[in-house]
Design a protein around this motif. Structure first.
Motif, PDB file in Angstrom:
ATOM      1  N   PHE A  98     -17.807  28.738 101.805  1.00 38.00           N
ATOM      2  CA  PHE A  98     -18.840  28.283 102.740  1.00 38.00           C
ATOM      3  C   PHE A  98     -18.348  28.375 104.183  1.00 38.00           C
ATOM      4  CE2 PHE A  98     -21.377  27.057  99.308  1.00 38.00           C
ATOM      5  CZ  PHE A  98     -22.595  26.574  99.769  1.00 38.00           C
ATOM      6  N   ARG A  99     -17.079  28.068 104.373  1.00 34.17           N
ATOM      7  CA  ARG A  99     -16.542  28.084 105.729  1.00 34.17           C
ATOM      8  C   ARG A  99     -16.372  29.515 106.240  1.00 34.17           C
ATOM      9  NH1 ARG A  99     -12.531  25.513 104.533  1.00 34.17           N
ATOM     10  NH2 ARG A  99     -10.895  27.080 104.546  1.00 34.17           N
ATOM     11  N   LEU A 100     -15.937  30.411 105.376  1.00 35.30           N
ATOM     12  CA  LEU A 100     -15.656  31.789 105.792  1.00 35.30           C
ATOM     13  C   LEU A 100     -16.931  32.639 105.861  1.00 35.30           C
ATOM     14  CD1 LEU A 100     -12.467  32.406 103.634  1.00 35.30           C
ATOM     15  CD2 LEU A 100     -12.549  32.100 106.110  1.00 35.30           C
ATOM     16  N   ARG A 101     -17.781  32.548 104.822  1.00 32.86           N
ATOM     17  CA  ARG A 101     -19.026  33.330 104.733  1.00 32.86           C
ATOM     18  C   ARG A 101     -18.769  34.821 104.918  1.00 32.86           C
ATOM     19  NH1 ARG A 101     -23.767  30.077 105.090  1.00 32.86           N
ATOM     20  NH2 ARG A 101     -23.166  27.885 105.189  1.00 32.86           N
ATOM     21  N   SER A 102     -17.630  35.260 104.438  1.00 35.29           N
ATOM     22  CA  SER A 102     -17.254  36.678 104.523  1.00 35.29           C
ATOM     23  C   SER A 102     -16.432  37.018 103.294  1.00 35.29           C
ATOM     24  CB  SER A 102     -16.436  36.935 105.790  1.00 35.29           C
ATOM     25  OG  SER A 102     -15.757  38.174 105.706  1.00 35.29           O
ATOM     26  N   THR A 103     -16.902  37.992 102.505  1.00 34.93           N
ATOM     27  CA  THR A 103     -16.191  38.358 101.289  1.00 34.93           C
ATOM     28  C   THR A 103     -14.801  38.911 101.565  1.00 34.93           C
ATOM     29  OG1 THR A 103     -18.311  38.816 100.219  1.00 34.93           O
ATOM     30  CG2 THR A 103     -16.337  39.682  99.154  1.00 34.93           C
ATOM     31  N   PRO A 104     -14.629  39.859 102.519  1.00 34.39           N
ATOM     32  CA  PRO A 104     -13.264  40.347 102.784  1.00 34.39           C
ATOM     33  C   PRO A 104     -12.312  39.242 103.215  1.00 34.39           C
ATOM     34  CG  PRO A 104     -14.892  41.810 103.770  1.00 34.39           C
ATOM     35  CD  PRO A 104     -15.628  40.598 103.308  1.00 34.39           C
ATOM     36  N   LYS A 105     -12.765  38.353 104.109  1.00 33.16           N
ATOM     37  CA  LYS A 105     -11.896  37.261 104.545  1.00 33.16           C
ATOM     38  C   LYS A 105     -11.569  36.331 103.382  1.00 33.16           C
ATOM     39  CE  LYS A 105     -13.314  36.993 109.409  1.00 33.16           C
ATOM     40  NZ  LYS A 105     -13.927  36.129 110.448  1.00 33.16           N
ATOM     41  N   PHE A 106     -12.556  36.068 102.544  1.00 34.95           N
ATOM     42  CA  PHE A 106     -12.341  35.200 101.395  1.00 34.95           C
ATOM     43  C   PHE A 106     -11.247  35.768 100.493  1.00 34.95           C
ATOM     44  CE2 PHE A 106     -13.182  34.295  96.914  1.00 34.95           C
ATOM     45  CZ  PHE A 106     -13.131  32.910  96.911  1.00 34.95           C
ATOM     46  N   LEU A 107     -11.328  37.058 100.198  1.00 32.23           N
ATOM     47  CA  LEU A 107     -10.336  37.688  99.322  1.00 32.23           C
ATOM     48  C   LEU A 107      -8.955  37.706  99.975  1.00 32.23           C
ATOM     49  CD1 LEU A 107     -12.461  40.632  97.911  1.00 32.23           C
ATOM     50  CD2 LEU A 107     -11.677  38.600  96.663  1.00 32.23           C
ATOM     51  N   ILE A 108      -8.907  37.944 101.263  1.00 36.27           N
ATOM     52  CA  ILE A 108      -7.617  37.935 101.962  1.00 36.27           C
ATOM     53  C   ILE A 108      -7.014  36.535 101.935  1.00 36.27           C
ATOM     54  CG2 ILE A 108      -6.475  38.242 104.192  1.00 36.27           C
ATOM     55  CD1 ILE A 108      -8.546  40.441 104.786  1.00 36.27           C
ATOM     56  N   TYR A 109      -7.831  35.525 102.179  1.00 43.09           N
ATOM     57  CA  TYR A 109      -7.352  34.142 102.136  1.00 43.09           C
ATOM     58  C   TYR A 109      -6.793  33.800 100.754  1.00 43.09           C
ATOM     59  CZ  TYR A 109      -8.911  32.232 106.643  1.00 43.09           C
ATOM     60  OH  TYR A 109      -9.043  31.928 107.981  1.00 43.09           O
ATOM     61  N   ARG A 110      -7.511  34.193  99.721  1.00 42.59           N
ATOM     62  CA  ARG A 110      -7.037  33.916  98.360  1.00 42.59           C
ATOM     63  C   ARG A 110      -5.740  34.674  98.082  1.00 42.59           C
ATOM     64  NH1 ARG A 110      -7.448  29.719  96.921  1.00 42.59           N
ATOM     65  NH2 ARG A 110      -7.849  29.368  99.107  1.00 42.59           N
ATOM     66  N   GLY A 111      -5.668  35.916  98.541  1.00 47.07           N
ATOM     67  CA  GLY A 111      -4.458  36.709  98.339  1.00 47.07           C
ATOM     68  C   GLY A 111      -3.258  36.096  99.033  1.00 47.07           C
ATOM     69  N   LEU A 112      -3.451  35.630 100.264  1.00 53.55           N
ATOM     70  CA  LEU A 112      -2.356  35.013 101.007  1.00 53.55           C
ATOM     71  C   LEU A 112      -1.904  33.716 100.346  1.00 53.55           C
ATOM     72  CD1 LEU A 112      -3.543  35.544 104.695  1.00 53.55           C
ATOM     73  CD2 LEU A 112      -1.619  36.668 103.548  1.00 53.55           C
ATOM     74  N   ARG A 113      -2.811  33.044  99.691  1.00 50.12           N
ATOM     75  CA  ARG A 113      -2.445  31.776  99.046  1.00 50.12           C
ATOM     76  C   ARG A 113      -1.713  32.001  97.727  1.00 50.12           C
ATOM     77  NH1 ARG A 113      -0.106  28.197  98.180  1.00 50.12           N
ATOM     78  NH2 ARG A 113      -0.641  26.028  97.719  1.00 50.12           N
ATOM     79  N   ILE A 114      -2.086  33.032  96.986  1.00 47.63           N
ATOM     80  CA  ILE A 114      -1.580  33.198  95.624  1.00 47.63           C
ATOM     81  C   ILE A 114      -0.420  34.186  95.530  1.00 47.63           C
ATOM     82  CG2 ILE A 114      -2.191  33.940  93.292  1.00 47.63           C
ATOM     83  CD1 ILE A 114      -3.403  31.265  94.088  1.00 47.63           C
ATOM     84  N   SER A 134       9.583  27.031  98.306  1.00 47.73           N
ATOM     85  CA  SER A 134       8.477  27.979  98.203  1.00 47.73           C
ATOM     86  C   SER A 134       7.420  27.695  99.264  1.00 47.73           C
ATOM     87  CB  SER A 134       7.852  27.892  96.806  1.00 47.73           C
ATOM     88  OG  SER A 134       6.739  28.754  96.691  1.00 47.73           O
ATOM     89  N   TRP A 135       7.100  26.411  99.458  1.00 49.94           N
ATOM     90  CA  TRP A 135       6.069  26.061 100.432  1.00 49.94           C
ATOM     91  C   TRP A 135       6.510  26.396 101.853  1.00 49.94           C
ATOM     92  CZ3 TRP A 135       1.153  25.180 101.108  1.00 49.94           C
ATOM     93  CH2 TRP A 135       0.727  24.616 102.314  1.00 49.94           C
ATOM     94  N   GLU A 155       3.626  28.562 103.244  1.00 47.96           N
ATOM     95  CA  GLU A 155       3.136  28.156 104.559  1.00 47.96           C
ATOM     96  C   GLU A 155       3.220  29.291 105.582  1.00 47.96           C
ATOM     97  OE1 GLU A 155       1.494  25.850 107.603  1.00 47.96           O
ATOM     98  OE2 GLU A 155       1.381  25.797 105.420  1.00 47.96           O
ATOM     99  N   PRO A 156       4.306  30.081 105.637  1.00 44.28           N
ATOM    100  CA  PRO A 156       4.306  31.245 106.537  1.00 44.28           C
ATOM    101  C   PRO A 156       3.188  32.233 106.218  1.00 44.28           C
ATOM    102  CG  PRO A 156       6.544  30.724 105.895  1.00 44.28           C
ATOM    103  CD  PRO A 156       5.646  29.858 105.050  1.00 44.28           C
ATOM    104  N   ALA A 157       2.890  32.429 104.925  1.00 40.26           N
ATOM    105  CA  ALA A 157       1.798  33.334 104.562  1.00 40.26           C
ATOM    106  C   ALA A 157       0.459  32.768 105.026  1.00 40.26           C
ATOM    107  CB  ALA A 157       1.784  33.562 103.047  1.00 40.26           C
ATOM    108  N   ARG A 158       0.260  31.461 104.848  1.00 37.04           N
ATOM    109  CA  ARG A 158      -0.970  30.814 105.315  1.00 37.04           C
ATOM    110  C   ARG A 158      -1.094  30.893 106.829  1.00 37.04           C
ATOM    111  NH1 ARG A 158      -3.384  26.084 103.152  1.00 37.04           N
ATOM    112  NH2 ARG A 158      -2.559  25.038 105.006  1.00 37.04           N
ATOM    113  N   ALA A 159       0.029  30.834 107.516  1.00 39.54           N
ATOM    114  CA  ALA A 159       0.010  30.855 108.980  1.00 39.54           C
ATOM    115  C   ALA A 159      -0.516  32.172 109.533  1.00 39.54           C
ATOM    116  CB  ALA A 159       1.409  30.585 109.525  1.00 39.54           C
TER     117      ALA A 159
END
Length: 375
Positions: A91-107, A348-349, A354-358
């Motif tokens: 809901f916050r992103l409302r963008s499929t590419p950004k959503f996938l990138i965010y998930r990738g950076l987290r996982i 790990s965090w 955390e660097p990946a999230r940054a």
């Protein structure tokens, strides 16, 4: 602007009202994720010491009528929580590419490091094979498929002396997790997840399909213990039940009285035929606990260590069982493994996750204006 309250008891009212009360956050979710991860670690000590799912001793404990409901509730609760939070991200992103990138950076970054460490370092340390044979074995190369969610549990000659030979049993949840993200990306791309009416209708159809699918599987006599593929479908369903709860946040009322009833409702997990009501009860209980103020819970202020506990707990437990016979009981194994696991989760965090999230704040395309989630 919403301001978090200083005191913290969960208020009566809807999920949306609780969000507003706490300034746009759910103050118990971070602690709850860590608690669930630690509970899984403790249960895996039972799994390891009693010989895994093929052992009569383990199955006798796992199917004890007082334990079974709570054991079966853990993963639906975890996936429900993930679906709720990921929907907020969508809901916050409302963008499929950004959503996938965010998930990738987290996982992916933390998973990549754990898989490499397990295969290259841990495996080499404990394998019964000569290193030349170990590093050229097909199982060694296949293990790296875990990075892409194609799960492999074994490394050549690794933990063959242990009651269970799996390197990291937790990885079995990667496929349903990734499937949930992929489906969510599709729903975001089509706009369905952003439409209450469209998503509500689709979720109702999915619920009907799952009821029929599970009934057919059970009538055929397969997977009566809710193993794959039934368990994977149930986890994905729990994920999207979390999405439903987020979208209908203004309709779902929270109450400790109802939470107590939901806790009793976990006994629906006693039988595969009432698994769906059990999932709904586990989801409601999770939601209520998520709005209990646990912001002072140990560790959570310094980082989100739940994913690190998930990644490193089982391999650490396997190593301890292998080398320290005095720890070959579920309680001593848990007590010894927990601080070591939290240590790896801490590293790990702070050095990977955390660097990946940054990067989301450093890359202009990925920046999203900070604002409370819409519910």
């Amino acid at each position: 602007m919403l301001t978090p309250i200083k005191s913290g008891a969960m208020i009566k009212g809807t999920v949306k009202e609780n969000f507003e009360h706490f300034g746009g956050i759910a103050p118990g979710f971070d602690a709850l994720r860590l608690i669930l991860a630690v509970v899984v670690l403790g249960w895996h000590s039972v799994y390891i010491t009693l010989g895994g799912s093929e052992s009569d001793a383990y199955n006798e404990v796992a199917h004890h009528p007082l334990l079974l409901p709570f054991v079966r509730a853990i993963l639906p609760a975890y996936f429900f929580l993930g679906g709720f939070l990921v929907t907020g991200s969508a809901f916050r992103l409302r963008s499929t590419p950004k959503f996938l990138i965010y998930r990738g950076l987290r996982i992916v970054p933390a998973l990549f490091v754990e898989v490499v460490l397990s295969a290259v370092v841990l495996g080499a340390m404990v394998t019964t094979l000569p290193l030349a044979n170990y590093y050229t074995h097909p199982q060694f190369y296949n293990y790296f498929w875990n990075i892409l969610g194609y799960v492999h549990f074994f490394l050549p000659g690794v933990f063959t002396q242990n009651p269970t030979h799996l390197v990291n049993v937790n990885l079995w949840t990667l496929p349903p997790d990734l499937h949930g993200y992929a489906i969510m990306a599709g729903l975001l791309f089509t706009g369905i997840i952003l439409s209450r009416k469209a998503y509500g209708g689709l979720f109702a159809l999915a619920t009907g399909f799952l009821v029929i699918f599970t009934a057919v599987i059970l009538m055929l006599g397969a997977d009566s213990n809710l193993r794959v593929p039934v368990m994977s479908h149930l986890m994905i369903y729990s994920f999207f039940l979390g999405a439903f709860a987020y979208i209908y946040a203004d309709r779902i009322r929270l109450s400790w009285r109802y939470a107590a009833l939901a806790a009793l409702g976990l006994f629906f997990f006693e039988t595969p035929y009432t698994i769906l009501p059990g999932i709904f009860c586990a989801a409601y209980l999770t939601l209520c606990l998520g709005f209990a103020d646990m912001r002072k819970f140990p560790f959570i202020k310094s980082g989100d260590y739940s994913y690190g506990v998930y990644l490193y707990g089982y391999p650490i437990q396997q190593v301890l069982w292998l080398y320290l016979p005095e720890l070959r009981g579920w309680l001593p194994l848990t007590v010894a493994a927990l601080p070591l696991t939290l240590g790896f989760a801490y590293l790990s965090w702070h050095f990977i996750e955390e660097p990946a999230r940054a990067l989301k704040k450093k890359i202009p395309y990925l920046k999203v204006p900070a604002k409370p989630p819409k519910v």
